[in-house]
Scaffold this active site. Structure first.
Site, mmCIF file in Angstrom:
data_model
loop_
_atom_site.group_PDB
_atom_site.id
_atom_site.type_symbol
_atom_site.label_atom_id
_atom_site.label_comp_id
_atom_site.label_asym_id
_atom_site.label_seq_id
_atom_site.Cartn_x
_atom_site.Cartn_y
_atom_site.Cartn_z
ATOM 1 N N LYS A 1 -10.478 38.656 54.619
ATOM 2 C CA LYS A 1 -9.908 38.306 55.929
ATOM 3 C C LYS A 1 -8.404 38.574 55.921
ATOM 4 C CE LYS A 1 -10.123 34.585 59.373
ATOM 5 N NZ LYS A 1 -8.708 34.479 59.725
ATOM 6 N N HIS B 1 -4.698 37.805 83.775
ATOM 7 C CA HIS B 1 -5.488 36.564 83.680
ATOM 8 C C HIS B 1 -6.464 36.607 82.502
ATOM 9 C CE1 HIS B 1 -4.251 35.233 87.798
ATOM 10 N NE2 HIS B 1 -4.174 36.555 87.982
ATOM 11 N N SER C 1 -7.102 34.309 53.976
ATOM 12 C CA SER C 1 -7.930 33.110 53.804
ATOM 13 C C SER C 1 -8.136 32.804 52.338
ATOM 14 C CB SER C 1 -9.284 33.312 54.485
ATOM 15 O OG SER C 1 -10.146 32.222 54.225
ATOM 16 N N GLU D 1 2.471 35.377 63.539
ATOM 17 C CA GLU D 1 2.352 33.913 63.462
ATOM 18 C C GLU D 1 3.669 33.292 63.007
ATOM 19 O OE1 GLU D 1 -2.420 33.824 62.280
ATOM 20 O OE2 GLU D 1 -0.892 33.708 60.728
#
Length: 459
Positions: free
Chosen positions: A323, A187, A317, A330
């Site tokens: 970053k 969860h 980025s 993805e």
């Protein structure tokens, strides 16, 4: 531009004289300027091999002369090799059943065969697209067969090996991380400990199940309706054609095919294609979940879980220096989304057939082969550029594990669920560990607590 004139049932058609395709292909080009996306090269390859197998079967039965058969076989081989790739311009979204694509193949093979016999394109007295290249065939049985052959072959050649390689990577990671004890999560909340190796073995096992589903779908894809011609009755074929064409195709592709057990069901329904599509979708769902986990476990590096160190493959980025994003995961997620959409289209198309034929085979074939292609490529890229280079961030893993409130679960057999829950709640409120609260309350001696709450003993 020099052109030749061909005639069909609707009249005369002008065609660029250098083109190997004929009147029906030209009409399809004009009628369906829809997407600019043409039929899959894999589909053309295997459809051409069916034309080759048909020519061999018709030669064996005596319906096709040796001269014409040899020319058709040679031309079909050249098409299958990709030599005439630019001669298949028909849009994916075309007339139902795929007649335009079948005739595109018939015309290109016929005109090339004519050349091989010393003639000029369009001299169909030598080799006719319908009478000779399409002999003993219909779009309705050959397009159907080409779908199954192409999906069967590309799953065997590309998708299943890609998944097996990724499964092997996670199996190695399971062994590599077998002693790295970490906090479990259910969860999205802290749970009892697990090893990072166990977590990776879950990915390995899930991919194995997906592979089994794909392999099971190959059995139905191996049943072909060749010889059913227009509606399954086998009109215009010789007595031995059906067995011969399947035998020849099996020899050419080195895949064991067999005649459809239920010819009329196979002509009317796309059950094998639907089963294969669902197996591909299941594989994508499995991979999508794994990609999500990898992204979560690699999140951070300061404010996320930060338990996995993922290989940096590119800057993340255009505005934030330094970053790094989980780019490969993805990418895999997005490919999986595309596969889900393709599966939905295939489901709708499979339900859309009427009576003796489902005319929506072109979109079923394209979406299925497209899903196989992109999923195969995505899995290979994800495996080589991400999965193989995953490392465990043991510093973050140990820090998270030390603060795990669910370690109180191990106390339940000794002090009961309710008391263990109170200790966990107090540890959370006071910002302490479960062990610190137990020691403060004198629940049991430190030596006993060390044994009971040792995470390595809990996995």
């Amino acid at each position: 531009m020099p052109y030749r004139t061909e005639r069909d049932v609707l009249g005369k058609v002008k065609i660029d004289s250098s083109s190997y395709y004929g009147s029906e292909t030209k009409r399809a080009i004009d009628n369906f300027p829809v997407s600019g996306i043409t039929v899959s090269p894999d589909f053309i390859h295997y459809y051409a091999l069916i034309k080759k197998a048909a020519a061999k079967a018709n030669l064996k039965s005596g319906k096709l002369s040796q001269e014409r058969a040899s020319a058709i076989i040679k031309a079909a081989e050249e098409v299958a090799s990709g030599k005439f790739a630019d001669q298949f311009p028909v849009d994916v979204f075309q007339a139902g059943a795929g007649t335009s694509t079948n005739m595109n193949l018939n015309e290109v093979i016929a005109n090339r065969a004519i050349e091989l016999l010393g003639g000029r394109k369009g001299d169909y007295k030598k080799v006719h697209p319908n009478d000779h290249v399409n002999m003993s065939q219909s779009t309705n049985d050959t397009y159907h067969a080409a779908m199954r052959v192409a999906a069967n072959a590309t799953m065997r050649r590309n998708l299943i090996p890609a998944l097996k390689a990724l499964a092997a990577t996670f199996q190695k990671k399971a062994a590599e991380f077998r002693n790295v004890v970490k906090i479990g999560r259910t969860h999205l909340q802290d749970a009892v400990p697990i090893t990072l190796g166990d977590e990776m073995s879950g990915y390995y096992g899930a991919i194995e199940y997906a592979i089994e589903g794909l392999e099971q779908s190959l059995a139905q894809l191996s049943e072909l309706p060749l010889g059913g011609t227009a509606v399954g009755t086998g009109i215009n074929i010789s007595k031995d054609y059906k067995a011969n064409v399947i035998r020849e195709l099996s020899a050419i592709t080195r895949i064991k095919f067999k005649p459809a057990r239920h010819m009329y069901a196979t002509m009317q329904q796309e059950y094998a294609e639907l089963a294969a599509s669902n197996a591909i979708k299941t594989a994508a769902i499995t991979l999508g979940k794994i990609a999500n986990d990898i992204r979560l476990l690699g999140s951070g590096p300061r404010a996320g879980l930060n338990e996995l160190i993922l290989p940096p493959v590119q800057p993340g980025s255009s505005i934030m220096p330094g970053k790094i994003n989980p780019s490969m995961a993805e990418m895999l997620n997005m490919v999986c989304f595309e596969v889900y959409g393709n599966a939905c289209t295939i489901e709708q198309a499979c339900s859309g057939g009427q009576l003796e034929l489902n005319v929506f085979m072109p979109i079923i074939a394209f979406d299925m082969l497209y899903s196989i292609k992109i999923l195969s490529n995505a899995v290979n890229a994800f495996n080589s550029r991400c999965a193989r280079g995953i490392k465990a961030n043991t510093k973050a893993i140990n820090a998270n594990l030390e603060r795990n409130l669910s370690l109180a679960t191990a106390l339940s057999p000794y002090i009961g669920y309710a008391k263990a829950a109170d200790i966990a709640a107090k540890a959370y409120r006071e910002g302490k560990t479960v062990k610190e609260v137990c020691l403060a309350e004198g629940i049991m001696p430190k030596q006993e607590l060390d044994r009971i709450l040792n995470p390595k003993n809990l996995v």
